[in-house]
Design a protein around this motif. Structure first.
Motif, PDB file in Angstrom:
ATOM      1  N   ILE A   1      27.253  52.362   0.059  1.00  0.00           N
ATOM      2  CA  ILE A   1      27.765  52.074   1.092  1.00  0.00           C
ATOM      3  C   ILE A   1      26.926  51.027   1.737  1.00  0.00           C
ATOM      4  CG2 ILE A   1      28.090  52.900   3.449  1.00  0.00           C
ATOM      5  CD1 ILE A   1      28.438  55.620   2.299  1.00  0.00           C
TER       6      ILE A   1
ATOM      7  N   LYS B   1      25.435  48.671   0.192  1.00  0.00           N
ATOM      8  CA  LYS B   1      25.705  47.256  -0.497  1.00  0.00           C
ATOM      9  C   LYS B   1      27.110  46.836   0.320  1.00  0.00           C
ATOM     10  CE  LYS B   1      23.618  47.438  -5.101  1.00  0.00           C
ATOM     11  NZ  LYS B   1      23.959  48.146  -6.332  1.00  0.00           N
ATOM     12  N   ALA B   2      28.001  47.691   0.371  1.00  0.00           N
ATOM     13  CA  ALA B   2      29.508  47.279   0.819  1.00  0.00           C
ATOM     14  C   ALA B   2      29.230  46.621   2.259  1.00  0.00           C
ATOM     15  CB  ALA B   2      30.158  48.569   0.845  1.00  0.00           C
ATOM     16  N   GLN B   3      28.205  47.275   3.004  1.00  0.00           N
ATOM     17  CA  GLN B   3      28.172  46.750   4.469  1.00  0.00           C
ATOM     18  C   GLN B   3      27.320  45.390   4.320  1.00  0.00           C
ATOM     19  OE1 GLN B   3      30.186  47.618   5.858  1.00  0.00           O
ATOM     20  NE2 GLN B   3      30.053  49.808   6.651  1.00  0.00           N
TER      21      GLN B   3
END
Ligand code: ATP
Ligand code: MG
Lengths: 269, 286
Positions: free
Chosen positions: A177, A179-181
């Motif tokens: 998560i 990394k995604a943000q």
């Protein structure tokens, strides 16, 4: 980035300690911790250190892993040491400005630091050498007498094993998560405390949602397999004491006896 | 804005007993405006590779250059890089968090420090580009279908106006119809904006129709890097590493073996259809 936490982590190896019954290890850890609080002087700590070092060697877990566990509490350790050092009244050794270090304070601080580190290393040794499943099995069996008091022992053990099982999964999820943000330009580092706390929202919301979804899936899967806790449930691998556990208990008793004896030695410091 | 990977290797958990060599000496040049498919069996290192492209992971050895600068230079602005190289992860659930779809898409441009007006404009454009209708704008992103979530996640990255758009398995977990829709949408988006698009997948069928260049990975290495038809010519080798060429490749090869003079380098069903009709109609009836 977040994977360095060793709490509840298992280190795969083949050693007597790994193969030991989890109950032995739990009782052993508790006995070790209690005896830490019985220690009065440096000889006692030396005995505890020798014992701990021997167990670590036998367990084949690299020492590095123990230290890794320490990192998380280094701050707590520092605070304890500092408070003990400066705030214990007694014979003054050094004094500057408003601070005084006393002989008693120094002694307290060193002992406290030793006690805390031994405590953490000792308990992480237990989790490093016991799989979460084994650990909860052991706990369940040890707590069985509490059933008379209507304590839901099996349920507690189940909750614990599920929680332990999910720690690595959720850590992994947090990593993804984050990394995604980050890929959307999120910034978790700069800014003041309020801004930092706010920047956690884009991590926490997906994390909670995923945790609830997983919990739901798990409940569904257990339901589908007709899971009923507690009464009449048998184990695939029932816990059984073996010869090595007897040896372990005897060694442990000897260790506690030594610690109790060191209390009688009176040293000038 | 060419991207260059120079002998990039990456090991997870390096220095421990559990070390995994996820990328092994990868060198690639990714020029402007290409439509690239990145294919490999599960665990071949695709996700690891794309996370290097926007600096989320740093190579254990080797260098990555974007627009002539090493992205791991001390003073390279990471945030700017991530706005230029947009990466959409495999699972939209990992990034959706706002109360409604529109706000969620605003998150990216907001992080870039743009004005409120610009933020909203970009969010609107991005949502339109991925084909989300206005009626969904103020719904909770968690109430959407899998395919819609995926679109919103893509819009969330598109709103930063990236020059390179990387999509990690955008079709995973979708039904065939949802899969086709999203791939068509991506192709349309690519045609409209002209940005570089890298499509990660483990299905040849998915990408064959759309991409102009195909990079095949196996065990952390680049096995093939060529046009789709040139890559599919190795269909026997592809099978050995757990991948398969599109069905049409097999049909055409079987036809060729059976004595028909068909071209075997076609990649889509339409091309195959035309080719078979061409050959069959040229055969005189006896
Ligand atoms: N965070 C991590 N820690 C340790 N090893 C990892 C980690 N992430 C991936 N790996 C390992 O690195 C290798 C490459 O993984 P990667 O996720 O890049 O594969 P992939 O091609 O994206 O696979 P998939 O198609 O399943 O998504 C695998 O062997 C995997 O087990
Ligand atoms: Mg992947």
């Amino acid at each position: 980035m977040i994977r360095d936490i060793t709490l509840g982590q298992y280190y795969q190896a083949d050693s007597v300690i790994h193969r030991m019954d989890p109950r032995t290890k739990i009782v052993g850890t508790i006995a070790f911790i209690v005896s830490l609080f019985l220690i009065k002087n440096i000889i006692g700590y030396a005995a505890a250190a020798v014992f701990l070092a021997a167990v670590i060697l036998i367990s084949k877990v690299p020492f590095r892993y123990m230290v890794k566990g320490m990192k998380a509490v280094v701050f707590l350790l520092l605070i304890t040491v500092v408070f003990n050092m400066f705030l214990t009244p007694g014979e003054v050794l050094v004094s500057f400005w408003k601070f005084r270090i006393t002989k008693e304070g120094l002694r307290q601080a060193v002992f406290m630091a030793l006690r805390l580190s031994f405590l953490i290393i000792g308990s992480s040794l237990m989790t490093l050498t016991t799989t979460p499943n084994n650990l909860t099995d052991g706990l369940e069996k040890l707590m069985k007498p509490l059933k008379i008091l209507r304590v839901p022992v099996h349920e507690i053990a189940m909750i614990m094993s599920i929680a332990l099982r999910f720690i690595p999964i959720l850590l992994d999820e947090t990593d993804k998560i984050m990394k995604a943000q980050l890929a959307r330009g999120a910034d978790f580092e700069s800014g003041n405390l309020i801004k930092k706390a706010k920047s956690m929202v884009p991590i926490l919301v997906p994390l909670f949602i995923s945790a609830f979804r997983r919990a739901n899936d798990l409940a569904m899967a257990m339901e589908a397999r007709c899971y009923r806790g507690g009464e009449h449930r048998t184990k695939m691998k029932p816990l059984r004491y073996r010869g090595r556990d007897l040896t372990a208990y005897l060694t442990l008793a000897a260790f506690v006896a030594v610690i109790v004896m060191t209390r009688r030695i009176i040293l000038p410091f | 804005m060419t991207m260059i990977l120079d002998h990039v290797s990456h090991a997870y958990e390096s220095g421990t007993a559990m070390q995994v060599m996820a990328l092994d000496n990868i060198s690639l040049v990714i020029p402007d405006g290409q439509f690239i498919g990145l294919i490999g069996h599960t665990g071949s290192g695709k996700s690891t590779l794309v996370q290097h492209l926007n600096g989320l992971l740093a190579p254990t050895s080797g260098n990555i250059y974007y627009d002539g600068r090493d992205i791991h230079d001390e003073d390279y602005p990471k945030k700017e890089l991530r706005s230029k190289v947009g990466l959409v992860f495999q699972y939209p659930e990992h990034q959706l968090f706002e109360v409604d779809v529109f706000k969620d898409v605003c998150f990216g441009p907001k992080n870039l420090g743009l004005s409120q007006k610009e933020i909203e404009l970009r969010a609107y454009e991005a949502l339109k580009l991925v084909g989300i209708e206005d009626e969904y704008f103020y719904q909770s992103p968690f109430d959407l279908s899998g395919g819609q979530k995926r679109r919103v996640a893509i819009a969330g990255v598109l709103a930063m106006k990236p020059q390179v758009l990387i999509l990690d398995e955008p079709t995973a977990g979708l039904d065939p119809k949802g899969r086709d829709e999203i791939l068509k949408q991506i192709a349309a988006l690519k045609a409209k904006t002209g940005i570089t698009v890298i499509l990660v997948s483990h299905s040849m069928e998915d990408v064959a129709e759309y991409v102009e260049r195909l990079i095949v990975m196996n065990r952390g290495r680049v096995l093939y890097d060529d046009t789709p038809s040139a890559v599919f010519a190795h269909y026997e080798e592809l099978e050995k590493i757990g991948l398969a060429a599109p069905q049409v490749t097999y049909v055409m090869n079987e036809l060729a073996k059976a004595g028909f003079a068909v071209r075997t380098d076609v990649t889509t069903i339409e091309e195959a259809c035309d080719e078979i009709l061409r050959v069959v109609s040229s055969v005189p009836f006896e």
